[in-house]
Design a protein around this motif. Structure first.
Motif, short mmCIF file in Angstrom:
data_model
loop_
_atom_site.label_atom_id
_atom_site.label_comp_id
_atom_site.label_asym_id
_atom_site.label_seq_id
_atom_site.Cartn_x
_atom_site.Cartn_y
_atom_site.Cartn_z
N UNK A 48 -9.39 -6.91 -1.76
CA UNK A 48 -9.32 -6.58 -3.19
C UNK A 48 -7.92 -6.13 -3.59
N UNK A 49 -7.28 -5.38 -2.71
CA UNK A 49 -5.92 -4.90 -2.97
C UNK A 49 -4.89 -5.97 -2.63
N UNK A 54 -0.96 -6.04 -3.91
CA UNK A 54 -0.89 -4.59 -3.88
C UNK A 54 -0.61 -4.04 -2.49
N UNK A 55 -0.05 -2.86 -2.47
CA UNK A 55 0.26 -2.18 -1.21
C UNK A 55 -0.26 -0.75 -1.21
N UNK A 56 -1.23 -0.47 -2.06
CA UNK A 56 -1.77 0.89 -2.15
C UNK A 56 -2.50 1.26 -0.88
N UNK A 57 -1.99 2.25 -0.19
CA UNK A 57 -2.63 2.71 1.04
C UNK A 57 -4.01 3.28 0.74
#
Length: 290
Positions: A48-49, A54-57
């Motif tokens: 999904x990320x 996206x790179x949201x940890x």
């Protein structure tokens, strides 16, 4: 041209590209059951990320929760109830967690196609979409040892060439469209394709009630008992109609301690009814296909 400038030939061609054909709802389901129940889980996890670059940890850790906690919790509920289900898995997730997919298969469940990295088909050039679906099928077959026979497009996003690719893959069914409550045959440009549609709907999807993004305006939240009530009402009406009850869930959504009871209680409710057939999507598609 703007849509209001289209001639009738143009807008009719767009409407008729992919349509619902004849209903495939049988007079009775397998073993004379009154209803077919198809529980499904979209194992999106980190995809999904990743699909948006996206790179949201934090968001990826939420995806990992689906693998670490959600899947084991769901498999235990299904084991205790002794019922099969279908898991739709992006190829990237299968590569991240091959042992998860083998565990799902070993437990008697089906794994279906769910894109490469949960990409949106309408945002991908046709040649690239074909390549991604072909490679995804190869990955799932290599990881599980079983060639997938069905597809749920990521986010139920269906492009103008998706159906052609499904036909090239020789798929038995799709589960991404919403033209009916019950199974139907898909038409392409007015012609029967032989592909079974097992329809979905956002009403019967856990994510729309619980998903949130703290950096956007996407912050829905519905109390879990209310979601259980919606799903139960959908089942009750499907049972009265003698049709299909198909539910879409996500391990990183339904798997939490305060939500897994929705699945448990729903199964208990369903099992109080006689003549119920719990089946995988492939089993249902095979049964209705004539």
């Amino acid at each position: 041209m703007e849509p209001w400038q289209w001639d009738e030939v143009t807008w009719r061609r767009k409407v008729n590209k992919v349509r619902a054909g004849r209903s495939l709802r049988p007079k009775a389901w397998k073993n004379r059951a009154r209803i077919a129940v198809a529980l499904s889980f979209d194992s999106d996890h980190e995809s999904n990320e990743l699909r948006d670059g996206g790179e949201s940890i934090g968001r990826m850790s939420q995806g990992q929760y689906g693998n670490r906690v959600g899947i084991p919790r769901i498999l235990e509920v299904l084991r205790q109830a002794n019922i099969p289900a279908t898991f739709f898995v992006p190829a990237v997730v299968a590569l991240l967690y091959p042992e998860e997919q083998q565990r799902v298969v070993d437990a008697g469940h089906e794994i279906g196609l769910h894109g490469w990295i949960h990409e949106l088909n309408t945002k991908v050039p046709p040649a690239d979409e074909r390549d991604l679906h072909m490679r995804a099928a190869e990955v799932l077959e290599r990881v599980t040892g079983i060639r997938p026979v069905g597809m749920r497009t990521p986010s139920w996003d269906f492009s103008a060439v998706t159906l052609q690719i499904q036909r090239e893959l020789g798929l038995l069914y799709d589960s991404s469209l919403m033209a009916d409550d019950d199974p139907y045959e898909i038409l392409e440009d007015g012609e029967p394709t032989g592909i079974v549609e097992l329809p979905v709907e956002w009403i019967r999807d856990d994510a729309v009630y619980f998903n949130m993004n703290r950096f956007a305006a996407h912050r829905p939240y519905t109390p879990p008992p209310a979601v259980l009530d919606i799903f139960r009402r959908e089942f009750d009406r499907a049972y009265a109609d003698g049709g299909l009850f198909l539910l879409t869930m996500h391990p990183h959504v339904i798997g939490y301690r305060s939500r897994i009871f929705i699945l448990e209680e729903l199964i208990r409710h369903i099992k109080t009814h006689p003549d119920v057939w719990f089946a995988t999507h492939a089993e249902i598609a095979n049964f209705v296909k004539v």
